[in-house]
Design a protein around this motif. Structure first.
Motif, PDB file in Angstrom:
ATOM      1  N   CYS A 186       3.958  -9.590   2.383  1.00  0.00           N
ATOM      2  CA  CYS A 186       4.138  -8.555   3.420  1.00  0.00           C
ATOM      3  C   CYS A 186       2.483  -8.255   3.675  1.00  0.00           C
ATOM      4  CB  CYS A 186       4.931  -7.644   2.872  1.00  0.00           C
ATOM      5  SG  CYS A 186       6.753  -7.696   2.825  1.00  0.00           S
ATOM      6  N   HIS A 187       2.019  -7.736   2.824  1.00  0.00           N
ATOM      7  CA  HIS A 187       0.490  -7.132   2.876  1.00  0.00           C
ATOM      8  C   HIS A 187      -0.142  -8.298   3.654  1.00  0.00           C
ATOM      9  CE1 HIS A 187      -3.611  -5.921   1.958  1.00  0.00           C
ATOM     10  NE2 HIS A 187      -3.027  -4.809   2.008  1.00  0.00           N
ATOM     11  N   ASN A 188      -0.371  -9.427   3.072  1.00  0.00           N
ATOM     12  CA  ASN A 188      -1.116 -10.454   3.670  1.00  0.00           C
ATOM     13  C   ASN A 188      -0.867 -10.767   5.114  1.00  0.00           C
ATOM     14  OD1 ASN A 188      -2.277 -10.612   1.338  1.00  0.00           O
ATOM     15  ND2 ASN A 188      -1.445 -12.298   0.672  1.00  0.00           N
ATOM     16  N   ALA A 201      -3.454  -1.874   6.617  1.00  0.00           N
ATOM     17  CA  ALA A 201      -2.390  -2.697   6.544  1.00  0.00           C
ATOM     18  C   ALA A 201      -1.454  -2.145   5.052  1.00  0.00           C
ATOM     19  CB  ALA A 201      -2.751  -4.209   6.052  1.00  0.00           C
ATOM     20  N   PHE A 202      -2.094  -1.698   4.315  1.00  0.00           N
ATOM     21  CA  PHE A 202      -1.451  -1.170   3.291  1.00  0.00           C
ATOM     22  C   PHE A 202      -0.586   0.162   3.443  1.00  0.00           C
ATOM     23  CE2 PHE A 202      -1.845   2.125  -0.317  1.00  0.00           C
ATOM     24  CZ  PHE A 202      -1.181   1.702  -1.157  1.00  0.00           C
ATOM     25  N   TRP A 203      -1.148   1.064   4.310  1.00  0.00           N
ATOM     26  CA  TRP A 203      -0.398   2.165   4.562  1.00  0.00           C
ATOM     27  C   TRP A 203       0.595   1.898   5.304  1.00  0.00           C
ATOM     28  CZ3 TRP A 203      -1.020   5.533   1.350  1.00  0.00           C
ATOM     29  CH2 TRP A 203      -2.174   6.083   1.054  1.00  0.00           C
ATOM     30  N   GLU A 204       0.845   0.936   6.178  1.00  0.00           N
ATOM     31  CA  GLU A 204       1.786   0.403   7.373  1.00  0.00           C
ATOM     32  C   GLU A 204       2.807  -0.178   6.486  1.00  0.00           C
ATOM     33  OE1 GLU A 204       2.226   1.614  10.219  1.00  0.00           O
ATOM     34  OE2 GLU A 204       0.246   2.477  10.104  1.00  0.00           O
ATOM     35  N   LEU A 205       2.470  -0.849   5.565  1.00  0.00           N
ATOM     36  CA  LEU A 205       3.245  -1.539   4.439  1.00  0.00           C
ATOM     37  C   LEU A 205       4.342  -0.291   3.649  1.00  0.00           C
ATOM     38  CD1 LEU A 205       4.861  -3.694   2.968  1.00  0.00           C
ATOM     39  CD2 LEU A 205       2.803  -3.824   1.479  1.00  0.00           C
ATOM     40  N   LEU A 206       3.584   0.628   3.234  1.00  0.00           N
ATOM     41  CA  LEU A 206       4.150   1.638   2.624  1.00  0.00           C
ATOM     42  C   LEU A 206       5.203   2.461   3.476  1.00  0.00           C
ATOM     43  CD1 LEU A 206       1.600   3.174   0.121  1.00  0.00           C
ATOM     44  CD2 LEU A 206       3.318   1.398  -0.190  1.00  0.00           C
ATOM     45  N   GLU A 298       1.227  -1.394  -8.244  1.00  0.00           N
ATOM     46  CA  GLU A 298      -0.388  -0.928  -8.563  1.00  0.00           C
ATOM     47  C   GLU A 298      -1.264  -2.346  -8.149  1.00  0.00           C
ATOM     48  OE1 GLU A 298      -0.132   0.358 -12.693  1.00  0.00           O
ATOM     49  OE2 GLU A 298       1.263   2.009 -11.949  1.00  0.00           O
ATOM     50  N   GLU A 299      -0.725  -3.416  -8.215  1.00  0.00           N
ATOM     51  CA  GLU A 299      -1.702  -4.517  -7.700  1.00  0.00           C
ATOM     52  C   GLU A 299      -1.919  -4.336  -6.363  1.00  0.00           C
ATOM     53  OE1 GLU A 299      -1.384  -9.145  -6.786  1.00  0.00           O
ATOM     54  OE2 GLU A 299      -1.440  -8.575  -8.783  1.00  0.00           O
ATOM     55  N   ILE A 300      -0.991  -3.826  -5.422  1.00  0.00           N
ATOM     56  CA  ILE A 300      -1.377  -3.689  -4.012  1.00  0.00           C
ATOM     57  C   ILE A 300      -2.293  -2.499  -3.785  1.00  0.00           C
ATOM     58  CG2 ILE A 300      -0.532  -3.155  -1.770  1.00  0.00           C
ATOM     59  CD1 ILE A 300      -0.010  -6.097  -2.815  1.00  0.00           C
ATOM     60  N   VAL A 301      -1.922  -1.210  -4.408  1.00  0.00           N
ATOM     61  CA  VAL A 301      -2.915  -0.166  -4.443  1.00  0.00           C
ATOM     62  C   VAL A 301      -4.294  -0.685  -5.037  1.00  0.00           C
ATOM     63  CG1 VAL A 301      -3.324   1.895  -5.361  1.00  0.00           C
ATOM     64  CG2 VAL A 301      -0.689   1.357  -4.565  1.00  0.00           C
ATOM     65  N   GLY A 302      -4.390  -1.276  -6.055  1.00  0.00           N
ATOM     66  CA  GLY A 302      -5.773  -1.411  -6.861  1.00  0.00           C
ATOM     67  C   GLY A 302      -6.448  -2.196  -5.867  1.00  0.00           C
ATOM     68  N   SER A 303      -5.752  -3.240  -5.123  1.00  0.00           N
ATOM     69  CA  SER A 303      -6.729  -4.072  -4.315  1.00  0.00           C
ATOM     70  C   SER A 303      -7.224  -3.385  -2.929  1.00  0.00           C
ATOM     71  CB  SER A 303      -5.971  -5.388  -3.769  1.00  0.00           C
ATOM     72  OG  SER A 303      -4.863  -4.957  -2.959  1.00  0.00           O
ATOM     73  N   ASN A 304      -6.675  -2.025  -2.679  1.00  0.00           N
ATOM     74  CA  ASN A 304      -7.019  -1.432  -1.297  1.00  0.00           C
ATOM     75  C   ASN A 304      -7.560   0.126  -1.441  1.00  0.00           C
ATOM     76  OD1 ASN A 304      -5.231  -2.829   1.074  1.00  0.00           O
ATOM     77  ND2 ASN A 304      -4.092  -3.040  -0.770  1.00  0.00           N
ATOM     78  N   LEU A 305      -7.328   0.773  -2.468  1.00  0.00           N
ATOM     79  CA  LEU A 305      -7.667   1.766  -2.654  1.00  0.00           C
ATOM     80  C   LEU A 305      -8.531   2.527  -3.689  1.00  0.00           C
ATOM     81  CD1 LEU A 305      -4.375   3.861  -1.773  1.00  0.00           C
ATOM     82  CD2 LEU A 305      -5.992   3.240  -0.133  1.00  0.00           C
ATOM     83  N   ARG A 306      -8.940   1.473  -4.540  1.00  0.00           N
ATOM     84  CA  ARG A 306      -9.724   1.620  -5.777  1.00  0.00           C
ATOM     85  C   ARG A 306     -11.246   2.456  -5.062  1.00  0.00           C
ATOM     86  NH1 ARG A 306      -9.110  -0.163 -10.438  1.00  0.00           N
ATOM     87  NH2 ARG A 306      -7.706  -1.908  -9.744  1.00  0.00           N
ATOM     88  N   PRO A 397      -7.601  12.231  -1.735  1.00  0.00           N
ATOM     89  CA  PRO A 397      -6.349  12.177  -0.956  1.00  0.00           C
ATOM     90  C   PRO A 397      -5.535  11.042  -0.791  1.00  0.00           C
ATOM     91  CG  PRO A 397      -8.259  12.608   0.589  1.00  0.00           C
ATOM     92  CD  PRO A 397      -8.918  12.428  -0.867  1.00  0.00           C
ATOM     93  N   GLY A 398      -6.358  10.024  -0.632  1.00  0.00           N
ATOM     94  CA  GLY A 398      -5.676   8.843  -0.457  1.00  0.00           C
ATOM     95  C   GLY A 398      -4.683   8.310  -1.723  1.00  0.00           C
ATOM     96  N   LEU A 399      -5.477   8.568  -2.942  1.00  0.00           N
ATOM     97  CA  LEU A 399      -4.880   8.215  -4.315  1.00  0.00           C
ATOM     98  C   LEU A 399      -3.653   9.215  -4.355  1.00  0.00           C
ATOM     99  CD1 LEU A 399      -7.750   7.402  -6.670  1.00  0.00           C
ATOM    100  CD2 LEU A 399      -6.141   5.860  -5.576  1.00  0.00           C
ATOM    101  N   VAL A 400      -3.698  10.382  -4.029  1.00  0.00           N
ATOM    102  CA  VAL A 400      -2.626  11.328  -4.169  1.00  0.00           C
ATOM    103  C   VAL A 400      -1.288  10.906  -3.179  1.00  0.00           C
ATOM    104  CG1 VAL A 400      -1.931  13.805  -3.718  1.00  0.00           C
ATOM    105  CG2 VAL A 400      -4.018  13.358  -4.882  1.00  0.00           C
ATOM    106  N   ARG A 401      -1.860  10.449  -1.878  1.00  0.00           N
ATOM    107  CA  ARG A 401      -0.565   9.827  -1.340  1.00  0.00           C
ATOM    108  C   ARG A 401       0.020   8.705  -1.917  1.00  0.00           C
ATOM    109  NH1 ARG A 401      -1.804   7.699   4.838  1.00  0.00           N
ATOM    110  NH2 ARG A 401       0.344   7.731   5.622  1.00  0.00           N
ATOM    111  N   ALA A 402      -0.890   7.984  -2.181  1.00  0.00           N
ATOM    112  CA  ALA A 402      -0.324   6.597  -2.975  1.00  0.00           C
ATOM    113  C   ALA A 402       0.507   6.955  -4.243  1.00  0.00           C
ATOM    114  CB  ALA A 402      -1.599   5.610  -3.434  1.00  0.00           C
ATOM    115  N   ALA A 403       0.027   8.032  -5.022  1.00  0.00           N
ATOM    116  CA  ALA A 403       0.718   8.233  -6.128  1.00  0.00           C
ATOM    117  C   ALA A 403       1.943   9.104  -5.772  1.00  0.00           C
ATOM    118  CB  ALA A 403      -0.001   9.548  -6.973  1.00  0.00           C
ATOM    119  N   LYS A 404       2.156   9.760  -4.701  1.00  0.00           N
ATOM    120  CA  LYS A 404       3.516  10.355  -4.223  1.00  0.00           C
ATOM    121  C   LYS A 404       4.564   9.191  -3.936  1.00  0.00           C
ATOM    122  CE  LYS A 404       1.812  14.832  -2.218  1.00  0.00           C
ATOM    123  NZ  LYS A 404       2.984  15.580  -2.567  1.00  0.00           N
ATOM    124  N   MET A 405       3.997   8.264  -3.100  1.00  0.00           N
ATOM    125  CA  MET A 405       4.794   7.087  -2.821  1.00  0.00           C
ATOM    126  C   MET A 405       5.113   6.453  -4.126  1.00  0.00           C
ATOM    127  SD  MET A 405       2.630   5.598   0.441  1.00  0.00           S
ATOM    128  CE  MET A 405       2.778   6.453   2.051  1.00  0.00           C
TER     129      MET A 405
END
Length: 664
Positions: A186-188, A201-206, A298-306, A397-405
């Motif tokens: 989906c992400h790709n 792309a990551f945020w729209e997938l979420l 976490e793989e998808i998050v790690g490749s986008n928000l690190r 803030p991006g990580l907090v948002r990702a953590a909430k999800m």
């Protein structure tokens, strides 16, 4: 002590030679290749998700194609039928990542030729993990066949119509890495088709993942895309409109803190929405195992928000070890002041929820199902815990948002997370932080604070809160003493790395006398002579319960810092006085974890026998699935046989709990 004891929950049942893998369906030893990795995941999916009997499936089955014989990667036969070409029902072709579906020799045309040769076969599936195509074979009325791309192959006993638009009873919990494959596809697809940057792309997938989760909580499922909607841009518009309504009605209304009003639209083309929905609609994300969802997310998050502030996500096995040792209970409040994407919190949260579920189900007449009233009471107990006892903060803030999800995908508890500089004075924390979040109020702290040479804290207002931000002098007797001016005020250093200040902040968050923490701490803090004042401060303020020296590979290949997991309990005022007088003595559990399940390149490492063979283990796995007759979530148990990862962290936790029992 060195933690090298085999965990008692596993049973040695055999060996696999080096470079081989045990086939999921047959147990035969096969070469461990990238293509085999994809096939083994599909074999698990056919049995665990699609519910086909393993005895009705055969890998590498030879079929006659024209004048030659070809081996199909996996064949699913009609239930109970002999394994013969005329009884083939579904054909599966798996390829290594990177193989093109358009390849003349290994692409979808190869699958079509096999389907044509198996007269009674109705469905086919081609995948390289990152891409997946499902085909239905149709008679063309002239003695030949046509092939129609469909959303998904049907599960055992499921009609093709239901497979294309699943009902609640048809939803399948994900197994192995199949959800990871789906997220990655989906992400790709979003990034490639929309031309968006990876984070966008990551945020729209979420957004779509959230729609999926909330749809599963509804009586009527609207998260679907038909084959015609995926095939036609015009028809896809109706799919996007349906998902947009779901997003507005169910997601925005519930998660306004995650999705602000300025981000109220799904910013994807209709055909992209239809594709993503078609890849996820057959799964039950709510019923999928926590680890399966966690690894995928976490793989998808790690490749986008690190980020660039020393943010390296704690491996899940280290989270599990620390939480097992800390053992947070349902009545205890837990916080991670550097929560990142929430890995530590989710592990702690699910540890406590497992206690709640076990206690509640033990009182049910039928522990696997329960009455409506019993399930409602379990829901109430879980919700009370999640809404009142789980908290987290992060500066990003991006990580907090990702953590909430991430929390929403894993039982929720997202309401206790917020963006803040947890090192700053608590009075500066945002107004939406829960009123009960204050220093000295938590039973447990779990954290992997950001560390690195590139980030320092030099704000005097922040540093004034901490003894460890002060200058410390080493006296002639070797003891350390904090430097103060003539007015008794701390004399501050110019700056201080955040990992040192985080140690003190974590202690400040704990209840005096009972609160305890589990922290990832760089080894330099524990053994550098120049940082002896940090250890002096710790000895005066906490009882160190355990120190686990972690293998250097733990954070590799992303970070090479060598760390330890430190567990400690905050001292009461009386205990601090005793410590200052030198009257406080206690034992400390110490362990060295030499192997953490992966090498410095991040590749999984498996445990071997003295002769070099891989070790197989058998375990009982408890999982949730959807009961087809009621649509309700039901617990099931299955026996799983797999190679044992060479990871000593579970051994450390087991040894610590045994040692702790002996101390009492």
């Amino acid at each position: 002590m060195s933690a090298s004891i085999a965990p008692p929950v596993t049973i040695r049942t055999g060996t696999v030679p080096e470079g081989k893998v045990a086939d999921f369906l047959t147990g035969r030893h096969l070469r461990d290749t990238p293509e085999e990795y994809v096939r083994q995941n599909l074999e698990k999916a056919l049995v665990r998700q699609y519910k086909y009997d393993a005895r009705d499936c055969a890998p590498e089955f030879a079929v006659k194609v024209g004048s030659s014989r070809k081996r199909v990667d996996v064949v699913v036969f009609l239930p109970g039928a002999t394994h013969a070409q005329e009884n083939a029902f579904i054909l599966v072709e798996t390829k290594r990542a990177g193989v093109s579906p358009a390849s003349r020799t290994d692409g979808i045309d190869q699958l079509r030729s096999y389907l044509a040769a198996c007269l009674n076969a109705k469905y086919g599936l081609w995948t390289n993990g990152d891409e997946q195509y499902c085909l239905a074979k149709r008679a063309d009325g002239a003695g030949g066949f046509t092939f129609e791309e469909i959303i998904d192959i049907p599960a055992l006993g499921q009609s093709e119509e239901d497979a294309q638009r699943p009902q609640r009873k048809d939803l399948k919990p994900a197994t192995a890495d199949n959800l990871l494959f789906a997220f990655r596809r989906c992400h790709n697809y979003i990034a490639g088709t929309e031309g968006k940057q990876k984070p966008d792309a990551f945020w729209e997938l979420l957004k779509l993942i959230f729609c999926k989760i909330e749809d599963e909580r509804s009586r009527r499922l609207d998260f679907y895309a038909t084959a015609s909607e995926r095939a036609s841009a015009t028809s896809a518009a109706s799919a996007k409109a349906r998902i947009q309504r779901l997003f507005e009605a169910k997601v925005l209304a519930k998660y306004g803190a995650i999705f602000p009003a300025s981000d109220s639209n799904i910013d994807l083309k209709p055909n992209v929405v239809a594709f993503v929905v078609s890849q996820l609609q057959g799964y039950s994300l709510l019923a999928s195992p926590v680890d399966v969802k966690g690894v995928a997310y976490e793989e998808i998050v790690g490749s986008n928000l690190r980020g660039d502030r020393g943010e390296f996500f704690t491996p899940r096995n280290a989270c599990r070890m620390a939480v097992t040792m800390l053992n947070p209970q349902p009545n205890e409040r837990v916080i991670d002041p550097a929560c990142g994407t929430g890995g530590f919190l989710i592990t702690a949260m699910n540890h406590a929820l497992a206690h709640i579920e076990k206690e509640e189900r033990a009182q049910w007449m039928d522990p696997t199902r329960g009455t409506d009233e019993e399930r409602q009471e379990l829901y109430r107990a879980r919700n009370e815990y999640l809404s009142q006892r789980v908290h987290g903060m992060d500066l990003n803030p991006g990580l907090v948002r990702a953590a909430k999800m991430n929390m929403v995908m894993n039982n929720d508890g997202s309401g206790g997370l917020w963006q803040a500089n947890s090192l700053a004075n608590p009075r500066t924390w945002r107004d939406d932080a829960p009123a009960q979040v204050r220093l000295g109020s938590f039973d447990a702290v779990v954290a992997n604070p950001p560390f690195g040479a590139n980030i320092v804290i030099d704000d005097e207002e922040v540093m004034n809160q901490y003894d460890l931000a002060a200058m410390w002098d080493r006296r002639s007797d070797g003891r350390w003493e904090m430097r103060v001016d003539k007015h008794g005020r701390r004399v501050l250093q110019k700056n201080q790395p955040p990992e040192i200040l985080f140690i003190e902040r974590c202690v400040q968050l704990l209840k005096p006398g009972t609160g305890r923490f589990a922290l990832v701490i760089p080894n330099g803090i524990l053994n550098n002579p120049a940082l002896g004042y940090v250890r002096t401060w710790l000895a005066a303020n906490v009882q160190v319960l355990a120190v686990v020296d972690m293998a250097r590979e733990l954070f590799q290949p992303k970070n090479d810092t060598q760390t330890s997991m430190v567990l400690a309990r905050r001292l009461s005022p009386d205990e601090k006085a005793a410590a200052a007088a030198g009257h406080l003595e206690y034992p400390i559990f110490m362990a060295i974890a030499e192997r953490v399940g992966h090498d410095k390149r991040g590749n999984v490492v498996f445990r071997r026998t003295e002769t070099g063979d891989d070790v197989l283990v058998t375990r009982q796995e408890l999982f949730a699935e959807i009961d087809p007759s009621t649509g309700e979530e039901v617990l099931r148990s299955t026996e799983v046989q797999e190679r044992q990862v060479d990871d000593e962290l579970p051994d450390v936790a087991t040894a610590y709990l045994r040692w702790l029992g002996e101390q009492r």
